[in-house]
Design an enzyme around this catalytic site. Structure first.
Site, PDB file in Angstrom:
ATOM      1  CB  THR A   1      -1.187   0.076   1.250  1.00 16.04           C
ATOM      2  OG1 THR A   1      -1.794  -1.207   1.056  1.00 16.04           O
ATOM      3  CG2 THR A   1      -1.424   1.219   1.318  1.00 16.04           C
TER       4      THR A   1
ATOM      5  CG  ASP B   1      -1.795  -6.762  -2.402  1.00 12.54           C
ATOM      6  OD1 ASP B   1      -1.706  -7.227  -1.230  1.00 12.54           O
ATOM      7  OD2 ASP B   1      -2.910  -5.995  -2.604  1.00 12.54           O
TER       8      ASP B   1
ATOM      9  CD  GLN C   1      -6.734 -23.344  17.815  1.00 12.28           C
ATOM     10  OE1 GLN C   1      -7.542 -22.697  18.160  1.00 12.28           O
ATOM     11  NE2 GLN C   1      -6.812 -24.464  17.119  1.00 12.28           N
TER      12      GLN C   1
END
Ligand code: ASP
Length: 332
Positions: free
Chosen positions: A15, A62, A268
């Site tokens: 970006t 990107d 996790q």
């Protein structure tokens, strides 16, 4: 920490340098002249910035398209900048979507490199109202000029973060990256062997990441492991537990391990770490051949598996080095 005086700015896309198109923001070339122009408009910055030379990896992408071959190209360009062009610091400009993955992978691909490498990007393109592009870029350059330890770091929104411990946490605010506190779990490697040095050639490898979830089936695990996977990163519950009562699922993992697949486990939980022995459900899972990733993030564990397997080390050697802390990746 010595100040960097002559840095390589390596532009990979993202970006930070994107331009608007009919389909949305797209990567664009020609960022060097925009950077020079912006710097010239801010004479107060001159004394605070190192000299820089610019290199662009073509085509700019990107970072959603980032892959292992790109990581190897970035590492190669950094090495050339340091060894051939005499740069004493590196700033990589990168899209934010996979910035933390690349920072982590480079932390392992560049073990032993004696200069600091910073990665940054922006949430809004340079020139857009309220953009963080120039503040991130010049902030990272100033930080290098002040002096940063050798190793890979992520610089974002005024914060310098460990390259193998940061993750992207948000999409709507400018301070999109953070390091979650996790307990260290794993011994520091006494030294970095030549086999893991940044000069070692590496090649792409086949890796898979699998989060455990209630209802996961052995057949799904087996299907994933019947491809040419060389390493599986299993994202376990809590402190390293999983559905250990499912004998078929355990057998699928065990058989893959016996075929030579490296099985690695992380937690996790954003602030968790693996300690298989706390629960029987963890101990049983570990009997399949899983090696603990301690408090490593997904980004770090994936980058480390790539770097270790990519050098062609044996399953045993990969497991050995994966279990040790090589650069501070296994947490505080
Ligand atoms: N999709 C963009 C990229 O990762 C997002 C960004 O740079 O912020 O290249």
């Amino acid at each position: 920490m010595p100040a960097s005086r002559n840095i390589l700015v390596l532009y990979t896309g993202g970006t930070i340098g994107m331009q608007q198109s009919a389909e949305g923001l797209m990567p664009a070339s020609g960022f060097a002249s925009r950077l020079r122009e912006q710097q010239d408009q801010q004479p107060q910055l001159q004394l605070q910035l190192p000299d820089w030379q610019f290199r662009e990896l073509l085509p700019p992408i990107d970072s959603a398209n980032m892959n292992q071959a790109n990581w190897l190209a970035i590492a190669e360009a950094i090495r050339a900048g340091v060894e051939q062009d005499g740069c004493d610091g590196v700033l990589v400009l990168h899209g934010t979507d996979t910035l933390a993955y690349s920072a982590a992978a480079l932390s392992f691909l560049l073990l032993g490199l004696d200069v600091p490498v910073l990665l940054t990007g922006a949430m809004l393109p340079a020139g857009a109202p309220g953009s963080d592009a120039w503040s991130n870029l010049f902030g990272a350059m100033q930080t290098l000029h002040t002096g940063v330890e050798p190793g890979v770091h992520l610089y974002f929104s005024g914060q310098l973060m460990h390259g193998a411990r940061a993750s992207k946490r948000g999409t709507a605010t400018l301070d999109a990256f953070a390091v979650q506190p996790r307990q260290r779990h794993g011994q520091r490697a006494p030294n970095i062997p030549a086999a893991l040095d940044y000069r070692q050639p590496r090649r792409p490898v086949s890796l898979a990441v699998l989060p455990l979830y209630p209802g996961i089936q052995a057949a799904q695990v087996r299907a994933m492991l019947t491809s040419d996977v060389q390493g599986l990163l299993l994202e376990c519950y809590g402190s390293g537990t999983g559905p250990a009562d499912d004998a078929e699922l355990l057998a699928a993992l065990k058989q893959a391990h016996e075929r030579g697949v490296v099985l690695a486990a992380i937690s996790q939980c954003p602030q968790g770490h693996v300690e298989f022995g706390i629960y029987a459900a963890g101990s049983k899972l570990a009997t399949t051949g899983l090696v603990s990733g301690g408090g490593m993030t997904r980004e770090a564990a994936l980058g480390k598996l790539f770097s270790l397997l990519g050098t062609g080390l044996s399953q045993k050697e990969v497991e050995h080095w994966f279990a040790l802390d090589l650069c501070g990746e296994r947490a505080d």
